[in-house]
Motif scaffolding. Structure first.
Motif, PDB file in Angstrom:
ATOM      1  N   VAL A 127      47.264  27.211   3.537  1.00 28.40           N
ATOM      2  CA  VAL A 127      47.265  28.006   4.599  1.00 28.40           C
ATOM      3  C   VAL A 127      46.404  27.034   5.741  1.00 28.40           C
ATOM      4  CG1 VAL A 127      47.272  30.042   6.167  1.00 28.40           C
ATOM      5  CG2 VAL A 127      48.164  29.926   3.775  1.00 28.40           C
ATOM      6  N   ALA A 159      46.072  27.292   9.131  1.00 26.29           N
ATOM      7  CA  ALA A 159      45.540  28.110  10.215  1.00 26.29           C
ATOM      8  C   ALA A 159      44.312  29.105   9.841  1.00 26.29           C
ATOM      9  CB  ALA A 159      46.618  29.099  10.887  1.00 26.29           C
ATOM     10  N   ASP A 164      44.340  32.535   9.652  1.00 27.49           N
ATOM     11  CA  ASP A 164      45.175  33.397   8.633  1.00 27.49           C
ATOM     12  C   ASP A 164      44.674  33.000   7.268  1.00 27.49           C
ATOM     13  OD1 ASP A 164      47.009  33.993  10.761  1.00 27.49           O
ATOM     14  OD2 ASP A 164      47.946  32.238  10.643  1.00 27.49           O
ATOM     15  N   PRO A 168      57.274  26.769   5.932  1.00 25.78           N
ATOM     16  CA  PRO A 168      55.803  26.782   5.890  1.00 25.78           C
ATOM     17  C   PRO A 168      54.845  27.680   5.255  1.00 25.78           C
ATOM     18  CG  PRO A 168      56.819  27.590   7.722  1.00 25.78           C
ATOM     19  CD  PRO A 168      57.848  27.486   6.917  1.00 25.78           C
ATOM     20  N   THR A 171      52.691  29.864   5.776  1.00 27.22           N
ATOM     21  CA  THR A 171      51.967  30.552   6.821  1.00 27.22           C
ATOM     22  C   THR A 171      52.317  32.004   6.734  1.00 27.22           C
ATOM     23  OG1 THR A 171      54.342  30.619   8.129  1.00 27.22           O
ATOM     24  CG2 THR A 171      52.696  28.868   8.249  1.00 27.22           C
ATOM     25  N   THR A 172      51.627  32.780   7.662  1.00 28.26           N
ATOM     26  CA  THR A 172      51.674  34.228   7.494  1.00 28.26           C
ATOM     27  C   THR A 172      53.179  34.812   7.922  1.00 28.26           C
ATOM     28  OG1 THR A 172      50.871  34.514   9.594  1.00 28.26           O
ATOM     29  CG2 THR A 172      49.468  34.709   8.073  1.00 28.26           C
TER      30      THR A 172
END
Length: 443
Positions: free
Chosen positions: A287, A289, A292, A388, A390-391
């Motif tokens: 991850v 970001a 996140d 992806p 991602t959250t």
């Protein structure tokens, strides 16, 4: 005739702009026989500045000494950049480096020394772009030159004296020194001779157990990871330990005498388990970001706690850790309600609040005849299939695992800036479950 001229001019402009965009910055890292470190950057076309892809703070300005007074390091748009003082274009710049251990905010330590003179460095620290990094580059040309009798370990391959490669993503840890890796059924290991015997024994006893625990629940790894463990002394009284994972490798560093004088076996096991858990998170753990990071750090904390309780047959350490997580998570908010704003001030919230959140998820999943490992495996499968890491993907996957009310609350947590995260975590701490908040979405 005018049209033809305009087309020629347009092609020249496009060719020129492509040449600038495609300009490559090559990094050559040199370790001298005396043990000093330097790096030179060369551009294949003149540039007015070179920016560094990873700039978590401004420490380069203090720890990277430019060899020429014609250059200086400045901060531009959150990136550290180097340029000539007179603003003229250039094709090369060189730095002398400070090869000592420091902890960078939200990033990997650039150097982790071994007591025998060996060194582990993070290649991502040396990623550089022409002009400013805009996210379009993900290939970084790196070369390392060392003494003829130095081993250089890159991506599990041992070179001697010289190595070059094209790196990508978050980079990797690279070893330079006289150490010889030891291969067993679990790891390709390089352990610092300066680590105390009790610590080495804890590693040899516990790491295989931790690997077996996670393999039984998340599937065996399809590779044998590299393990680096190192120690360095400090002159200012600092002490502690830091670990991390990058693709196919796990690394742990202890610094300062107090860090190894009195080892807390429970804390050391948790430290090992947390880092090994990242290996089993797979691509879903990548991850990028920073806001996140609760996703991979919080789940790794829970995985560590569950593995400790199972392997030791003792749930008290996990319960104690949960109480501390509640205190640290809730006290971090103050009057703030936005999770991302709090995380920007203190990244530690990802560990404490993340642990609370994943524990609440696991409680609900167990009531539904599942657990957090099944959820994470589904998340990792989605990422392997092209989603992806991602959250947003995690919440999408969780929809078929949790109640609709819990799913809506999770969705609000990751998507709504006005979501009251302080209230959200207070409710989790009280009920050990995910509860809808006052501003949750309607069904």
């Amino acid at each position: 005739m005018c049209r033809n001229y305009n087309w020629i001019l347009l092609l020249l402009l496009l060719f020129s702009s492509r040449g600038i965009a495609a300009s490559e910055i090559s990094a050559v890292i040199i370790k001298s026989p005396a043990g000093s470190w330097s790096v030179s950057y060369t551009s294949d076309a003149p540039v007015t500045r070179i920016s560094f892809q990873r700039s978590p703070d401004s420490s380069r300005g203090k720890r990277w000494r430019i060899k020429s007074a014609d250059f200086k390091v400045v901060k531009v748009n959150d990136y550290e950049t180097v340029r000539r003082v007179d603003g003229k274009p250039f094709t090369q710049v060189e730095f002398e480096l400070t090869p000592t251990y420091i902890s960078l905010p939200k990033d990997y330590a650039p150097f982790s020394p071994f007591t025998d003179g060996g060194m582990l460095f993070h290649s991502g620290r040396f990623f550089a772009c022409p002009d400013l990094c805009d996210g379009s580059l993900n290939e970084w040309h790196i070369r390392i030159r060392a003494s003829k009798d130095d081993n250089i370990i890159v991506d599990g391959v041992v070179y001697t004296g010289d190595a070059s490669w094209v790196d990508s993503d978050s980079g990797q840890k690279v070893y330079v020194g006289k150490g010889e890796p030891i291969q067993d059924e679990n790891f390709v290991s390089l352990l610092d001779r300066g680590l105390p015997v009790p610590l080495k024994e804890l590693m040899s006893q516990n790491l295989p157990k931790i690997l077996s625990y996670f393999a039984a629940r998340m599937g065996a790894l399809n590779f044998r990871p590299s393990l680096y463990a190192s120690y360095s002394q400090t002159s200012d009284g600092r002490y502690g330990n830091q670990g991390g994972t990058l693709p196919r490798q796990i690394f742990m560093h202890w610094y300062g005498e107090k860090a190894i004088e009195k080892l807390d076996e429970n804390a050391t096991f948790w430290f090992f388990a947390h880092e090994v858990a990242h290996l089993y998170q797979g691509k879903a753990g990548n991850v990028e970001a920073l806001a996140d990071a609760w996703l991979h750090e919080g789940s790794a904390e829970l995985f560590a706690g569950l593995s400790y309780s199972e392997i030791h047959g003792n749930h008290k350490i996990f319960l104690s850790k949960m109480e501390k997580a509640k205190e640290n998570c809730l006290s971090s908010f103050g009057t703030e309600t936005n999770y991302r704003n709090v995380a920007l001030k203190s990244s530690k919230i990802h560990y404490s609040c993340g642990l609370l959140l994943f524990d609440a998820l696991n409680n609900e999943l167990q009531e539904r005849n599942s657990d957090v490992f099944f959820l994470w495996k589904a998340f990792n499968s989605a990422v392997n299939e092209g989603k992806p890491a991602t959250t947003a993907t995690f919440v999408e996957v969780s929809k078929s695992f949790v109640s609709h009310t819990s799913w809506l609350t999770l969705l609000d947590f990751v998507t709504k800036s006005e979501f009251n995260s302080r209230q959200f975590f207070q409710q989790i701490a009280t009920n050990k479950s995910i509860q809808p908040t006052a501003n949750a979405s309607a069904d």
